[in-house]
Each structure stands twice: as C-alpha cells, then as structure tokens.
Design a protein around this motif. Structure first.
Motif, PDB file in Angstrom:
ATOM      1  N   LEU A  61     -56.151 -56.067   9.879  1.00  0.00           N
ATOM      2  CA  LEU A  61     -57.278 -56.808   9.015  1.00  0.00           C
ATOM      3  C   LEU A  61     -56.797 -58.324   9.581  1.00  0.00           C
ATOM      4  N   VAL A  62     -55.676 -58.962   9.823  1.00  0.00           N
ATOM      5  CA  VAL A  62     -55.647 -60.208  10.250  1.00  0.00           C
ATOM      6  C   VAL A  62     -56.139 -60.218  11.714  1.00  0.00           C
ATOM      7  N   GLN A  63     -56.004 -59.246  12.570  1.00  0.00           N
ATOM      8  CA  GLN A  63     -56.229 -59.283  14.072  1.00  0.00           C
ATOM      9  C   GLN A  63     -57.883 -59.347  14.033  1.00  0.00           C
ATOM     10  N   LEU A  64     -58.404 -58.501  13.078  1.00  0.00           N
ATOM     11  CA  LEU A  64     -59.832 -58.502  13.034  1.00  0.00           C
ATOM     12  C   LEU A  64     -60.428 -59.878  12.931  1.00  0.00           C
ATOM     13  N   MET A  65     -59.782 -60.629  11.952  1.00  0.00           N
ATOM     14  CA  MET A  65     -60.517 -61.863  11.377  1.00  0.00           C
ATOM     15  C   MET A  65     -60.198 -62.962  12.451  1.00  0.00           C
ATOM     16  N   ARG A  66     -59.087 -62.867  13.192  1.00  0.00           N
ATOM     17  CA  ARG A  66     -58.893 -63.792  14.076  1.00  0.00           C
ATOM     18  C   ARG A  66     -59.586 -63.691  15.399  1.00  0.00           C
ATOM     19  N   MET A  67     -60.436 -62.525  15.438  1.00  0.00           N
ATOM     20  CA  MET A  67     -61.198 -62.242  16.571  1.00  0.00           C
ATOM     21  C   MET A  67     -62.634 -63.187  16.551  1.00  0.00           C
ATOM     22  N   GLY A  68     -62.926 -63.568  15.362  1.00  0.00           N
ATOM     23  CA  GLY A  68     -63.743 -64.590  15.445  1.00  0.00           C
ATOM     24  C   GLY A  68     -65.236 -64.473  16.441  1.00  0.00           C
ATOM     25  N   SER A  69     -65.348 -65.524  17.232  1.00  0.00           N
ATOM     26  CA  SER A  69     -66.429 -65.409  18.084  1.00  0.00           C
ATOM     27  C   SER A  69     -66.654 -64.429  19.006  1.00  0.00           C
ATOM     28  N   LYS A  70     -65.146 -63.752  19.162  1.00  0.00           N
ATOM     29  CA  LYS A  70     -65.182 -62.598  20.195  1.00  0.00           C
ATOM     30  C   LYS A  70     -65.926 -61.339  19.904  1.00  0.00           C
ATOM     31  N   VAL A  71     -66.178 -61.319  18.545  1.00  0.00           N
ATOM     32  CA  VAL A  71     -67.088 -60.155  18.100  1.00  0.00           C
ATOM     33  C   VAL A  71     -68.666 -60.674  18.475  1.00  0.00           C
ATOM     34  N   GLN A  72     -69.086 -61.822  18.529  1.00  0.00           N
ATOM     35  CA  GLN A  72     -70.346 -62.228  18.786  1.00  0.00           C
ATOM     36  C   GLN A  72     -70.413 -61.987  20.365  1.00  0.00           C
ATOM     37  N   LYS A  73     -69.530 -62.353  21.336  1.00  0.00           N
ATOM     38  CA  LYS A  73     -69.693 -62.183  22.588  1.00  0.00           C
ATOM     39  C   LYS A  73     -69.667 -60.585  22.736  1.00  0.00           C
ATOM     40  N   LEU A  74     -69.008 -60.018  22.285  1.00  0.00           N
ATOM     41  CA  LEU A  74     -68.928 -58.413  22.513  1.00  0.00           C
ATOM     42  C   LEU A  74     -70.410 -57.781  22.187  1.00  0.00           C
ATOM     43  N   LEU A  75     -71.054 -58.090  21.092  1.00  0.00           N
ATOM     44  CA  LEU A  75     -72.169 -57.834  20.687  1.00  0.00           C
ATOM     45  C   LEU A  75     -73.463 -58.344  21.629  1.00  0.00           C
TER      46      LEU A  75
END
Length: 277
Positions: A247-261
């Motif tokens: 869960l901590v790793q997921l939350m630290r991804m931050g803007s990386k999720v946006q770039k993936l999408l």
C-alpha cells in the motif's frame, strides 16, 4: 464463617463477611467499605445501638474516630493524593503532549467525535504505557463518568484496546501505534457506519418503479451516486486486502500512475487542466 452484624446495620458491604473493619483490623485490610465512616466494626465494640449518632453519644472511642475522619476528609480535599511510582511521570503533561492532546480535542468535533473523546484518545495514543481511567481523569481533569463514556466510544470504534496487568484489578487501555493500522480501522468503521447504510438506501430506492417524470430524474441521479459509492467501496476492499508495504509503494507512485494511464491512452484531460480516466 460469615460475621453477623449485631447492630443490624442497614448498609451491606460486600467485604464485611470475610474481612474486619480497617479501624480494628491489625492487618490493615485493603478493602474499604463506603459505610465504614458512620458505623463501627462489630468485632470491636459491644452492641449499643444501630446508628452512628448512638455510637457517638455512648462510646467516646467512636467520637474520636469521627473527629479523625473529618480531619482526614478535609486534608484529602486540600492535598493531592500520592501517586505510585509508575504514575508519577504523568502528574503533569509536557508542553508537547499537552499541545497534541488539546489539538485532538479541537479537531474532534470536525471529525464527528466528541471533544472529550478526542482528548482521551490522544492521551492514550502518546502514552508509553497503558493507562487506567483514574489516571486519564486526573490528567485531563475530566469527571470519571465522562472518561468512562469516552472509553466505551473509543472501544466501539476499535481505537483503544482493553488490557489487564498482573496483580491489578483495574482496567487499562492502550491504543494501536501503527499509523496504517489506525487508518484501516477508521476507514472500515466509517464505511460500516456511514457508507453502507447510504448504499443500502440507494439500492432500495433504485428498485422502486418511478411513478412520475420527477421520480425518473431523481432515480437517474441516485444511480450515479450509487455507482460512484459502489466503485469506491470496491476499491476500498482491494486496498484493505493489501499489506502495508504494498500500500505504501502504491501511494508513493503518485504521478507515475498518471503517466502509465497516458501511455495506455486511457487518460483524459478535464476542463481546468485536471486529469481524469
């Protein structure tokens, strides 16, 4: 063998039978009956009446005891009670702890809890050891009844745990110190108390057949709300199943999720520059 009171005392102490009055007992009985003051131990004085007034007028020894008790009561009101060594460090809160406790009290009402409950939780949370109700009442200057109700509410929220110490009959309380555990508990309790009743009501409303055009429009808007809440609860269930590290790793991804999408072509830009899936 149970002792039969020769004075037919109307007040019954649960410790009269196996133990002797502290004034007469050479072993200094640890159990104190609230009616010891107006009455005399039957093992010490002869049968001379039923009530304290009779004893004071007939027996000089009882009159002396009454005077001693009045003086002791006055001293108890004017002097703080002595604390045992484990409790001594809590005799005064440090400025840091006092500020933290005060802030939780102020924020309590905004979070939907009582100010008293917020301060009780904050004090237990920062304490290096479990606390019992008397300590909490003394440190926060709350009444014993308010502390008792506050502890029950915190237990209902699963924010404090009951604990017993060896050789001590008192109930002690401690709070989880892991922030993620606290977050999961609060989220689960708020879902159970607030989200699930709303979701149940919306499901029931959507099952009704609209009688008018106004009802149809209302149901369309209710369906949008229902779908959003159901999506959030599904996401919440997925998150709750994750271990803390993931869960901590997921939350630290931050803007990386946006770039993936964005790379997958599933990112849309909303008016005002905000992004949405």
């Amino acid at each position: 063998m149970a002792r039969a009171c020769p004075f037919a005392c109307p007040f019954v102490c649960p410790f009269v039978c196996p133990f002797v009055c502290p004034f007469a007992c050479p072993f200094v009985c640890p159990f104190v009956c609230p009616f010891v003051c107006p009455f005399v131990c039957p093992s010490r004085l002869p049968e001379r009446g039923r009530f304290a007034g009779h004893f004071a007028g007939i027996n000089p020894e009882f009159a002396k005891i009454q005077k001693i008790l009045k003086i002791q009561a006055l001293l108890d009101r004017t002097q703080p009670a002595a604390l045992t060594p484990p409790e001594a460090f809590m005799s005064s809160l440090s400025p840091l702890v006092r500020s933290f406790v005060s802030h939780f009290g102020e924020m309590g009402s905004r979070w939907g809890i009582n100010r008293t409950v917020g301060q009780i939780y904050a004090l237990i949370f920062v304490s290096p050891r479990p606390l019992h109700a008397e300590e909490i009442a003394e440190q926060l200057e709350f009444s014993r009844s308010n502390v008792s109700m506050g502890l029950k509410e915190l237990q209902a929220w699963r924010l404090v745990r009951l604990k017993h110490l060896p050789g001590d009959r008192r109930e002690y309380f401690e709070a989880p110190t892991e922030p993620w555990e606290i977050f999961r508990t609060l989220a689960e309790e708020r879902r159970r108390r607030e989200i699930e009743p709303t979701l149940s009501m919306l499901r029931s409303a959507l099952m009704d057949k609209p009688a008018t055009e106004e009802d149809r429009i209302a149901q369309e808007r209710m369906k949008g709300m229902h779908d959003l809440i159901e999506l959030i609860t599904t996401w919440f269930d997925d998150v709750q199943r994750m271990d803390t590290k993931t869960l901590v790793q997921l939350m630290r991804m931050g803007s990386k999720v946006q770039k993936l999408l964005e790379l997958t072509g599933k990112m849309k830009v909303l008016p005002g520059g905000k992004s949405g899936a």
